[in-house]
Design a protein around this motif. Structure first.
Motif, short mmCIF file in Angstrom:
data_model
loop_
_atom_site.label_atom_id
_atom_site.label_comp_id
_atom_site.label_asym_id
_atom_site.label_seq_id
_atom_site.Cartn_x
_atom_site.Cartn_y
_atom_site.Cartn_z
N UNK A 1 -1.95 6.15 -4.85
CA UNK A 1 -2.83 5.85 -3.72
C UNK A 1 -2.18 4.74 -2.90
N UNK A 2 -2.12 4.94 -1.59
CA UNK A 2 -1.61 3.90 -0.70
C UNK A 2 -2.78 3.16 -0.08
N UNK B 1 -8.19 3.88 -7.26
CA UNK B 1 -8.02 5.07 -8.08
C UNK B 1 -7.26 4.70 -9.35
N UNK B 2 -7.37 5.55 -10.36
CA UNK B 2 -6.56 5.40 -11.56
C UNK B 2 -5.20 5.98 -11.21
N UNK B 3 -4.40 5.16 -10.56
CA UNK B 3 -3.16 5.62 -9.95
C UNK B 3 -2.24 4.44 -9.74
N UNK B 4 -1.02 4.72 -9.30
CA UNK B 4 -0.12 3.66 -8.87
C UNK B 4 -0.46 3.34 -7.42
N UNK B 5 -0.80 2.07 -7.17
CA UNK B 5 -1.15 1.63 -5.82
C UNK B 5 0.12 1.24 -5.08
N UNK C 1 -8.84 -8.60 12.41
CA UNK C 1 -7.91 -9.72 12.20
C UNK C 1 -7.13 -9.59 10.89
N UNK C 2 -7.47 -8.63 10.05
CA UNK C 2 -6.72 -8.47 8.80
C UNK C 2 -6.51 -7.02 8.37
N UNK C 3 -7.19 -6.06 8.98
CA UNK C 3 -6.94 -4.66 8.62
C UNK C 3 -5.56 -4.24 9.12
N UNK C 4 -4.97 -3.25 8.48
CA UNK C 4 -3.62 -2.82 8.82
C UNK C 4 -3.65 -1.48 9.54
N UNK C 5 -2.60 -1.21 10.30
CA UNK C 5 -2.51 0.07 11.01
C UNK C 5 -2.45 1.24 10.03
N UNK C 6 -1.76 1.05 8.90
CA UNK C 6 -1.72 2.13 7.92
C UNK C 6 -3.09 2.44 7.37
N UNK C 7 -3.87 1.41 7.10
CA UNK C 7 -5.23 1.63 6.63
C UNK C 7 -6.09 2.28 7.69
N UNK C 8 -5.92 1.88 8.95
CA UNK C 8 -6.69 2.49 10.04
C UNK C 8 -6.35 3.97 10.20
N UNK C 9 -5.08 4.29 10.07
CA UNK C 9 -4.66 5.69 10.17
C UNK C 9 -5.21 6.47 8.98
N UNK C 10 -5.17 5.86 7.81
CA UNK C 10 -5.70 6.53 6.62
C UNK C 10 -7.18 6.81 6.73
N UNK C 11 -7.95 5.86 7.24
CA UNK C 11 -9.40 6.00 7.32
C UNK C 11 -9.87 6.70 8.60
N UNK C 12 -9.04 6.73 9.63
CA UNK C 12 -9.51 7.22 10.91
C UNK C 12 -10.43 6.23 11.59
N UNK D 1 -6.83 11.24 6.49
CA UNK D 1 -6.71 11.97 5.21
C UNK D 1 -6.73 11.03 4.01
N UNK D 2 -6.82 9.74 4.24
CA UNK D 2 -7.13 8.76 3.20
C UNK D 2 -6.15 8.79 2.02
N UNK D 3 -4.87 8.94 2.33
CA UNK D 3 -3.83 8.90 1.31
C UNK D 3 -3.93 10.06 0.33
N UNK D 4 -4.67 11.10 0.69
CA UNK D 4 -4.78 12.27 -0.20
C UNK D 4 -3.68 13.28 0.05
N UNK D 5 -2.88 13.07 1.11
CA UNK D 5 -1.84 14.03 1.45
C UNK D 5 -0.44 13.40 1.46
N UNK D 6 -0.31 12.26 2.13
CA UNK D 6 0.99 11.63 2.33
C UNK D 6 0.82 10.12 2.33
N UNK D 7 1.97 9.42 2.34
CA UNK D 7 2.01 7.98 2.57
C UNK D 7 2.67 7.75 3.92
#
Length: 936
Positions: free
Chosen positions: A64-65, A78-82, A132-143, A244-250
C-alpha cells in the motif's frame, strides 16, 4: 517477514523499517480503521519504488502506498508493506507557466506546489482542509477535491499524465490517447500495450452502463473513473487511475494542470435560520461566478466552543444557525469588489450577511470552516465522534433533501452530528456519535449506513464525494453501481494488478465496513493505575484524543511539531507518539509495559514545547503525556545522568548564583559537562556576577503586584527583572519581589520527576501565599515559568485550592501592563518571537496589543520552535537535533521577518540563548524595550 525485510534492505537505497514502533505508528490513518503493516519502506526515488515492488512480488507481500496518512476511509492502512513517499520523493520537478502545468513527485505537499505556482499567478485548484500537509500522491490516490474544486475541478480534472509502477515492477507513463496514439502504443509493445488493450475492452464492454449509472454530479468520487476511458473523455488512462487508492499502481510522478489564481479575493458570509435553509439557497447562489461556496451549521460552532477551537474568530459570523461562505475574486481589487457587490445586490434584502475584503479577516473565517476536521472529533466527555458516513454527495439542487433525509435517520437511530463542507458541490461532511465499541452498536451502525447509502442512491448521488471508498464504503458500491459495474472495477484492477496484491480489501472486494476497527469491540481499556497528572482522563484516553488529522506534519507555520520537521520520521510527530502510546496499552505490536522502549525512544525527541496544545485540533498535550510516561518508566529506577544534571539544574543554579565565578569556571570545563551528559557543542549559560535576588531593594509593605524572580531571570538575566520592576514602579505600581527561593519545577516535568515537582510546587505556593491569598496578581517574566503556573501547577496539585488561585493570578508582563495607564510611546517597529509556551498558552497576542497601544508597529512571528527548549538542547544526545531545528527551520524565518530597523523581542531565555548560539540577530525582552521607551 525476516526474509522480506532482508531482501528489501539489499534492494532499496531508502530506509526499510520493520520495527514494532514503526509498524505501530503506521497501523492507523485518520479513519476508524487499524491494520498493522508488515513494515515500511521510504523510497528515495522511482527506482527504489520499482525495486521495492519487485521484492514484494517475489515474496507475494501486499503493498500500500500512502502520502500524509490522513485518509478517512481506511485506504492508507493494510497488512502490507507501506511505501511512504512523503519523506524523500518531495521534488517539484518543473513548473511550466506557459502550459500551466507542473511535474511533481508524489510526496510533494500541496501548499508547496501552490507557493511555487503562485509566483506565476497560478495554483493547483483542489485544496482539501489538509492542504498544508497532504501530498499530491495522496490527493491523486483519493481523488481529493476541497473548497476551490468549485471553480478549478477535482483532482481528476487536473491530472494530465502519470508515471506509475505496477506490482510486477513495470513503469508506465500514461496519459490520454487518440486512436492514432493508441495504435502506436499498442504496436510498440512492452508492458503498456496489454494494459491499454485491456482498458479499451473494458470501456467498450461497459460504456452503456457507465453512461447510465455514473451519477452526473459535481462530486462523484466513489468507484473507479471508468468514464474517463470513454471516447468523449479522450481515453485518459491517467485520469482513470485517479482515485484508485493504491489498489492498482504506485504513482511515482504526476503532470498536473495549474489554474489561474485570482489575485484579489472577497468573502461574503451569509447567515440562515438553519442549515437546511442554507442548503436550499445554494442553486441560486451558484448562478454567480463563485470561487468557493462552503457551509456549516450551529452544531459545529457549539463543538468549536466546547473544544476551544478557533473560538476567537466566531464573532465574525453574522447572526444565524446555518452559514454559507461565498468567495469571489478578480485580477484587480476593483474586479473583486465588483463581483462581490453584484453578488450582494442579488441577495434577499433580509438575509444576514457580512462582507470581508481584508485578507486576515477572510483567513479567520476560513479557519472556522476548517475547524470541522478537529472540532467535531471529540465529545465533551472525551469520547470520539466518528467518520463512517461523512462524505456522500448529491447534486446541489438536491442538497436540502439529502440533509433533511439524513437528519431524519439520525432521529431514527438516536445519532447526532454537525454539518460542514462543500455546499456549492453538494458534498457535506459530518461526524457522528456512533457506538463502534460494542456488538450491538456495530449492528445499529451498519443498519444506519445501509439506509443512508440507499437514500443517497435514491437522490442520484455518490457514496463518496471526496474522501474515497477504502474500506468504509467499498462494500456498498453495488448499491450505487450494481454488480455489473462493480465487476468492471474488479476487471480494471486486474489489468494493473492481476495478483490482487495492491492494497487488497479496499474499494474492490472490500473488507466489511464494520471490521478492522481501531476502537472496535476488541479494543481494551486498561485500568488507570497511578496517575501523576490530573488530565481529566487516563493517559490511555488522553492519547486517544489524536484522530490522525496530521497537522503535526505541517512545515510552514505553527510550533507543532519541531522534532518531526527535523527528522521527517512519523514516530517523532505528535501523531506518531500518540499512536504509539495507544498501541502500548493494547500490547499487540509493542509491549504492554511502562518500560516500553519504543515509546521512550519516540518521546525522547519531544521538546515539550507544548505546541500541540494549541496547534493540534484535538489539543493533544504531548508534553504532559511525556512527563506522565517518564514518571512511570523511571519509577524505582535510576535515570541517565543528564536527566539529573538538567532536571535538577534550578537547585544547582541556586547554589551557583551565590558563587558565580566558581560556577562559571566549573561550567566552562568540558570534563564536567561530559560527566554530566551535557553537550560541549554549546557554551554554558553564564551566571550573572550578581543575581537579581541578591540586589533587591526594600519591598513595599502594601504591594499592588508581585513579580516572580524565576530561576533563569534571577541567576542569568537579572537585568530583565530589574527592568520589569522599574517599568511597573514608573507606572505607579508598588512591587513586591519575593526573596525566598522556590522553583516552578519546569525542568522536572521534562524528565518525569513528578513527585519532586509536586514538592517543589508546594514550596512555591507557600512562598507566594501571603500575596495570592489577598488576590494580588503575580507577574512572571519567564514564559516557561508562567506556563508552569497556569498549566502544570493545577494539574499536579488539583486538590490544593492555592494552585488554582495562583494559576488565575499569574500574568505575563504584557498582560499586566495592558491593565495600567500612562504607557510610554514607542516609535520603532517591533517583531515579537513568542516563546512556545506563550503561543500554546494563548497569551502571545498580549505582546502585540501592548506594543500597538504604545504606538509601535508590531508583528508576532509564527516561526515555530527555536529548538533549544530549555534543557533539551543542552543534552548531548539532543544538541544536534536542537541545532538543526534552529538553523534549518526557525532562524531563517526570524531573519526573513526582520527589517533593517526592526527590534526583535524575545522574552524566552531559551529563545535568546539559541539566538546567541546560532549567531542570530540580537533580541531584547519586552520589559527592557518598555523601560527604554520610558527613558530608563
Amino acid at each position: 517477514m525476516t526474509a522480506l525485510e532482508e531482501d528489501l534492505r539489499r534492494s532499496v537505497r531508502g530506509e526499510v523499517d520493520f520495527s514494532p514502533s514503526v509498524r505501530a505508528v503506521y497501523a492507523t490513518d485518520s479513519s476508524n480503521y487499524r491494520q498493522v503493516p508488515l513494515g515500511v519502506v521510504l523510497p528515495l526515488d522511482e527506482d527504489d519504488v520499482v525495486a521495492a515492488l519487485r521484492v514484494c512480488a517475489r515474496h507475494d507481500a501486499p503493498v500500500v502506498a500512502r502520502g500524509a496518512g490522513t485518509s478517512l476511509a481506511g485506504q492508507a492502512v493494510n497488512v502490507a508493506v507501506v511505501l511512504d513517499t512523503s519523506r524523500h520523493m518531495t521534488r517539484i520537478l518543473e513548473v511550466d507557466p506557459v502550459a500551466a502545468t507542473a511535474r511533481v513527485q508524489p510526496g510533494v505537499v500541496l501548499d508547496d506546489l501552490r507557493r511555487a505556482a503562485e509566483v506565476h499567478g497560478l495554483t493547483f485548484g483542489p485544496d482539501p482542509a489538509t492542504h498544508a500537509w497532504c501530498t499530491l500522491g495522496g490527493m491523486i490516490g483519493n481523488g481529493s477535491c476541497g473548497t476551490h474544486a468549485l471553480f478549478a475541478g477535482k483532482t481528476v480534472d487536473n491530472v494530465d499524465r502519470l508515471r506509475v509502477a505496477t506490482y510486477a515492477g513495470d513503469v508506465l507513463d500514461v496519459g490520454s490517447y487518440t486512436d492514432e496514439e493508441y495504435a502506436a502504443a499498442a504496436a510498440a509493445g512492452g508492458p503498456l500495450a496489454p494494459v491499454l488493450g485491456g482498458l479499451r475492452e473494458i470501456a467498450r464492454r461497459y460504456e452503456p452502463l457507465v453512461r447510465q449509472r455514473f451519477p452526473d454530479i459535481p462530486r462523484r468520487v466513489s468507484g473507479f473513473n471508468l468514464d474517463e476511458l470513454l471516447p468523449d473523455k479522450g481515453f485518459s488512462v491517467a485520469r482513470a487511475l485517479v482515485g484508485t487508492e493504491s489498489t492498482c499502481v504506485v504513482v511515482t510522478e504526476a503532470t498536473v494542470r495549474l489554474s489561474h489564481s485570482p489575485a484579489h479575493r472577497r468573502l461574503v458570509v451569509l447567515g440562515y435560520p438553519d442549515i437546511f435553509a442554507a442548503a436550499d439557497a445554494v442553486p441560486a447562489l451558484l448562478e454567480h461566478p463563485l470561487l468557493g461556496l462552503e457551509g456549516f451549521d450551529d452544531t459545529l460552532v457549539r463543538q468549536m466552543r466546547e473544544n476551544d477551537v478557533n473560538v476567537a474568530h466566531l464573532p465574525l459570523l453574522p447572526p444565524g444557525r446555518g452559514w454559507l461562505l461565498a468567495e469571489l475574486g478578480g485580477d484587480s481589487a476593483d474586479e473583486a469588489d465588483a463581483a462581490s457587490e453584484a453578488f450582494v445586490a442579488a441577495l434577499p434584502a433580509d438575509l444576514e450577511r457580512r462582507c470581508y475584503a481584508d485578507s486576515m479577516d477572510q483567513r479567520r473565517v476560513w479557519l472556522i470552516r476548517e475547524s470541522g476536521l478537529g472540532a467535531t472529533a471529540i465529545r465533551p466527555d472525551g469520547t470520539h465522534n466518528a467518520e463512517g458516513w461523512e462524505d456522500a454527495a448529491v447534486a446541489p439542487e438536491r442538497l436540502g433533501a439529502y440533509l433533511r433525509g439524513v437528519s431524519a435517520l439520525w432521529r431514527d437511530f438516536g445519532y447526532s452530528g454537525a454539518w460542514y463542507g462543500h455546499f456549492g458541490q453538494g458534498c457535506v461532511h459530518t461526524r457522528n456519535d456512533f457506538d463502534l465499541h460494542t456488538v450491538e452498536g456495530l449492528r445499529r451502525y451498519r443498519a444506519y449506513v445501509e439506509r443512508a447509502a440507499d437514500l443517497v442512491v435514491s437522490l442520484g448521488g455518490s457514496l463518496s464525494g471526496e474522501h474515497g471508498d477504502g474500506q468504509a464504503r467499498g462494500e456498498l458500491l453495488e448499491r450505487m453501481y450494481g454488480p455489473e459495474l462493480v465487476d468492471a472495477f474488479r476487471q480494471f484492477k486486474a489489468v494493473f494488478d492481476p495478483r490482487g496484491r495492491m492494497n487488497p480489501g479496499k474499494v474492490v472486494d472490500a473488507y466489511p465496513l464494520d471490521t478492522n476497527l481501531r476502537f472496535g469491540p476488541g479494543y481494551e481499556k486498561r485500568p488507570a493505575g497511578k496517575q501523576f497528572f490530573s488530565i481529566g482522563s487516563t493517559l490511555q484516553e488522553a492519547a486517544e484524543r489524536c484522530v490522525g488529522v496530521g497537522r503535526c506534519r505541517r512545515d510552514d507555520t505553527g510550533t507543532m511539531c519541531p522534532s518531526f520537521r527535523a527528522t521527517r520520521d512519523e514516530r517523532h510527530s505528535t501523531r506518531g507518539r500518540a499512536k504509539l502510546l495507544v498501541e502500548m496499552f493494547q500490547g499487540e505490536v509493542t509491549p504492554q509495559t511502562w518500560r516500553n522502549e519504543d515509546v521512550r525512544e519516540a518521546l525522547d525527541l519531544c521538546l515539550s514545547c507544548k505546541g500541540c496544545v494549541s496547534d493540534c485540533p484535538t489539543h493533544v498535550d504531548m508534553a504532559t503525556y511525556k512527563a506522565e510516561f517518564l514518571a512511570h518508566y523511571y519509577e524505582k529506577r535510576l535515570r541517565p545522568r543528564q536527566m539529573y544534571a538538567l532536571g535538577l539544574f534550578p537547585w544547582a543554579a541556586r547554589l551557583g548564583s551565590r558563587m558565580p565565578r566558581l560556577a562559571n569556571a566549573v561550567l566552562a570545563t568540558r570534563l564536567a559537562r561530559r560527566a554530566a551528559g551535557v553537550t560541549i557543542a554549546r557554551p554554558a549559560p553564564q551566571f550573572s556576577q550578581r543575581s537579581w535576588r541578591s540586589s533587591l531593594p526594600a519591598v513595599w509593605r502594601d504591594p499592588t503586584v508581585v513579580v516572580w524572580p524565576d530561576t533563569f531571570t534571577d541567576a542569568f538575566a537579572p537585568e530583565t527583572g530589574r527592568d520589569l520592576v522599574a517599568v511597573l514602579e514608573a507606572l505607579g505600581e508598588r512591587v513586591a519581589v519575593p526573596t525566598q527561593w522556590a522553583c516552578c519545577a519546569r525542568p522536572l516535568y521534562d524528565t518525569g520527576m513528578l513527585d519532586l515537582a509536586r514538592r517543589s510546587l508546594r514550596g512555591l505556593l507557600d512562598v507566594l501565599e501571603p500575596w495570592t491569598s489577598r488576590g494580588i496578581p503575580v507577574v512572571v517574566p519567564e514564559p516557561s515559568c508562567l506556563s508552569s503556573f497556569r498549566d502544570e501547577l493545577p494539574k499536579l496539585l488539583p486538590d490544593d485550592p492555592r494552585a488554582a488561585r495562583l494559576a488565575d493570578l499569574a500574568r505575563s508582563p504584557a498582560e499586566h501592563l495592558l491593565t495600567l495607564e500612562g504607557l510610554p510611546t514607542l516609535s520603532s517597529a517591533a517583531v515579537v518571537h513568542p516563546h512556545c509556551h506563550a503561543s500554546a498558552g494563548g497569551w502571545s497576542g498580549a505582546d502585540r496589543e501592548l506594543l500597538q497601544r504604545m504606538g509601535a508597529t508590531a508583528e508576532v512571528l509564527d516561526a515555530g520552535c527555536c529548538g533549544l527548549a530549555g534543557s533539551f538542547g543542552f543534552s548531548a544526545d539532543h544538541e544536534p537535533v536542537s541545532r538543526q531545528i534552529g538553523e534549518e527551520h526557525w532562524l531563517p524565518r526570524v531573519r526573513a521577518a526582520l527589517g533593517d530597523d526592526d527590534v526583535l523581542v524575545a522574552d524566552g531565555f531559551s529563545c535568546r540563548t539559541q539566538l546567541d548560539h546560532l549567531a542570530g540577530p540580537p533580541a531584547v525582552t519586552l520589559p527592557t524595550l518598555v523601560r527604554r521607551a520610558l527613558g530608563g
